[in-house]
Design a protein around this motif. Structure first.
Motif, PDB file in Angstrom:
ATOM      1  N   LEU A 224       0.830  -1.206   0.000  1.00 30.88           N
ATOM      2  CA  LEU A 224       0.000   0.000   0.000  1.00 30.88           C
ATOM      3  C   LEU A 224       0.867   1.259   0.000  1.00 30.88           C
ATOM      4  O   LEU A 224       0.554   2.239  -0.683  1.00 30.88           O
ATOM      5  N   ALA A 228       0.938   3.998  -3.187  1.00 30.46           N
ATOM      6  CA  ALA A 228       0.729   5.439  -3.034  1.00 30.46           C
ATOM      7  C   ALA A 228       1.924   6.226  -3.561  1.00 30.46           C
ATOM      8  O   ALA A 228       1.761   7.272  -4.218  1.00 30.46           O
ATOM      9  N   TRP A 247      -6.444  -4.582  -0.161  1.00 31.12           N
ATOM     10  CA  TRP A 247      -7.098  -3.381  -0.711  1.00 31.12           C
ATOM     11  C   TRP A 247      -8.517  -3.249  -0.162  1.00 31.12           C
ATOM     12  O   TRP A 247      -8.850  -2.249   0.469  1.00 31.12           O
ATOM     13  N   TRP A 342      -8.430   1.868   7.518  1.00 29.88           N
ATOM     14  CA  TRP A 342      -8.404   0.721   6.604  1.00 29.88           C
ATOM     15  C   TRP A 342      -9.389  -0.365   7.041  1.00 29.88           C
ATOM     16  O   TRP A 342     -10.292  -0.729   6.293  1.00 29.88           O
ATOM     17  N   ASN A 346     -12.793   0.972   5.770  1.00 29.06           N
ATOM     18  CA  ASN A 346     -12.436   0.435   4.446  1.00 29.06           C
ATOM     19  C   ASN A 346     -12.151   1.572   3.459  1.00 29.06           C
ATOM     20  O   ASN A 346     -12.616   1.571   2.317  1.00 29.06           O
ATOM     21  N   GLU A 347     -11.354   2.535   3.902  1.00 29.82           N
ATOM     22  CA  GLU A 347     -11.120   3.736   3.102  1.00 29.82           C
ATOM     23  C   GLU A 347     -10.388   3.445   1.796  1.00 29.82           C
ATOM     24  O   GLU A 347     -10.531   4.198   0.829  1.00 29.82           O
ATOM     25  N   THR A 348      -9.601   2.384   1.746  1.00 33.66           N
ATOM     26  CA  THR A 348      -8.891   2.066   0.509  1.00 33.66           C
ATOM     27  C   THR A 348      -9.884   1.721  -0.600  1.00 33.66           C
ATOM     28  O   THR A 348      -9.908   2.372  -1.649  1.00 33.66           O
ATOM     29  N   TRP A 353      -9.020   6.889   1.046  1.00 32.63           N
ATOM     30  CA  TRP A 353      -7.704   6.981   1.670  1.00 32.63           C
ATOM     31  C   TRP A 353      -6.887   8.032   0.927  1.00 32.63           C
ATOM     32  O   TRP A 353      -6.741   7.967  -0.292  1.00 32.63           O
ATOM     33  N   ASP A 361      -5.884   5.976  -5.781  1.00 31.78           N
ATOM     34  CA  ASP A 361      -6.758   5.210  -6.674  1.00 31.78           C
ATOM     35  C   ASP A 361      -5.896   4.381  -7.621  1.00 31.78           C
ATOM     36  O   ASP A 361      -5.247   4.932  -8.520  1.00 31.78           O
ATOM     37  N   LEU A 388      -7.667  -5.362  -5.402  1.00 32.43           N
ATOM     38  CA  LEU A 388      -6.648  -4.417  -5.870  1.00 32.43           C
ATOM     39  C   LEU A 388      -6.295  -4.713  -7.327  1.00 32.43           C
ATOM     40  O   LEU A 388      -6.186  -3.801  -8.158  1.00 32.43           O
TER      41      LEU A 388
END
Length: 428
Positions: A224, A228, A247, A342, A346-348, A353, A361, A388
């Motif tokens: 992760l 990013a 993810w 996360w 579940n922000e991803t 996030w 994204d 992901l």
């Protein structure tokens, strides 16, 4: 003159936290006993009010107890024999557990850390050079485990295998970002500080400039962070490899989602510890991991008791356990982001996030990508990692028949991961 005794190797502390694992083994035994009728000694019926008290015994275990009890009854054996047999089996398992723990704690094998060139350092974080003649590959591990799981032992080193290449060549100049121990400054770090700060500054290290664009490889949580960074600095990169990277933390709903929400629900209770230490301590992290498989640690140490301590299998077991128990505390702000953001929100997967204010994204990645999804992963469920892969544009997806750690350092890792990863890197 009397002979001087060689200095004794101090015993290991693991498995950490030891009282937790001993307590879980005791709880499992108590559950088995509670599932027996105190009068007849036979297994209680599932309709019994006391049945729910036996939750540490698995459904399969309870069915097996019912089957054996039925066979005893059909053979005309007194019912109390079943209770006696259960108690004897529990005693054997307890003896095997203690023997396995003792064998591990006194095992003579110790990791001999290689001395490697340091190309860049900030705080306790270092960029280590594993050499190799090919294009550069920068490896980003998780923040909560030591980086050397990918250089565990001779024959079990993904980093050295990637540096050396295979029979047809294809090696890389392998660089490892060892996060180290969070110093006083890093205890206040957020994920943005790690990604837009230390990781990007490592990528910009003067020693890397002559090497050209870098392939970035992230493992687990490190995936992760690497994702990013790749979205923020694609001009410095030539590709992105993600190994066992989560993810969608609620993927599939059901048990996986319930487990993620349960972890997030622990955050308010952890706040006093986070405030006092500035970190989530190692033993608390180990306790959270133990919740994924509460009886697994006792089972594997019972199996270790039966191994030849001189065997390669026993040495690999010891090396892995030493790594598991050599954890790193997690900076308090990162712990809050990971557990609350996360796992909880579940922000991803929801694309909420943000790193340095920008949403992360995967669909915006303009680089070749490789996604390895271990099929027997308890830490990152395959559905979470596949989510992901589904979001990335045209990745190379590799299903791996291994677990979370086995894919990186297990006996089959060369065939199931290292070789196809090396081939993908060579084709960039």
């Amino acid at each position: 003159m009397p002979r001087r005794r060689p200095p004794m190797t101090p015993p290991r502390r693991g498995p950490r936290p030891l009282p937790l694992h001993l307590g879980l083994a005791l709880l499992r035994g108590m559950g088995a006993v509670l599932s027996l009728d105190p009068v007849s000694g036979m297994p209680l019926s599932p309709a019994s009010p006391s049945w729910s008290g036996a939750w540490p015994v698995s459904r399969a275990g309870r069915q097996e107890m019912q089957r054996i009890a039925g066979a005893l009854a059909a053979g005309g054996h007194p019912p109390e024999q079943f209770r006696a047999a259960v108690l004897r089996r529990l005693a054997r398992q307890d003896r095997a557990l203690i023997a396995g723990l003792a064998a591990y704690r006194r095992h003579p094998a110790r990791r001999r850390a290689p001395s490697l060139p340091v190309l860049w350092q900030e705080g306790d974080s270092r960029l280590l050079d594993y050499g190799g003649e090919g294009p550069p590959l920068l490896v980003v591990p998780s923040l909560v485990n030591r980086a050397y799981v990918m250089d565990l032992a001779p024959g079990h080193s993904m980093l050295r295998a990637l540096a050396e290449g295979g029979a047809a060549g294809g090696g890389s100049r392998v660089l490892l970002l060892d996060w180290g121990w969070p110093d006083e400054a890093a205890r206040g770090f957020t994920l943005t500080d790690y990604i837009a700060g230390r990781l990007e500054r490592a990528l910009a290290a003067p020693a890397l400039r002559p090497l050209g664009p870098v392939a970035l490889l992230g493992y687990c949580m490190g995936g992760l962070l690497a994702l990013a960074a790749a979205l923020r600095r694609p001009e410095r990169l030539r590709g992105l490899a993600l190994l066992a990277t989560p993810w969608d933390f609620h993927a599939g709903g059901g048990e996986a989602q319930a487990r993620a929400l349960a972890l997030a629900a622990l955050l308010p209770g952890l706040e006093p510890v986070l405030e006092a230490h500035g970190t989530l301590p190692v033993d608390l992290i180990q306790t959270l991991f133990a919740g994924l498989d509460p009886w697994g640690v006792a089972a594997k140490f019972r199996a270790f008791a039966a191994m030849d301590p001189a065997s390669e299998r026993a040495h690999l077991f010891v090396a892995l356990e030493d790594w598991l128990n050599d954890g790193v505390p997690l900076a308090a702000p990162v712990a809050r982001e990971a557990l609350g953001g996360w796992y909880g929100r579940n922000e991803t997967a929801a694309l909420r996030w943000r790193v340095a204010g920008a949403a992360v994204d995967p669909a915006a990645l303009a680089l070749p990508s490789f996604v390895a999804v271990p099929g027997a992963d308890r830490i990152v469920p395959p559905a979470s990692a596949m989510a992901l892969a589904a979001r990335l544009p045209g990745p190379r997806v590799l299903p791996v028949p291994a677990g979370h750690i086995g894919m990186a350092a297990g006996g089959r890792a060369e065939a199931v991961l290292w070789r196809p990863l090396r081939e993908w890197l060579a084709g960039l």
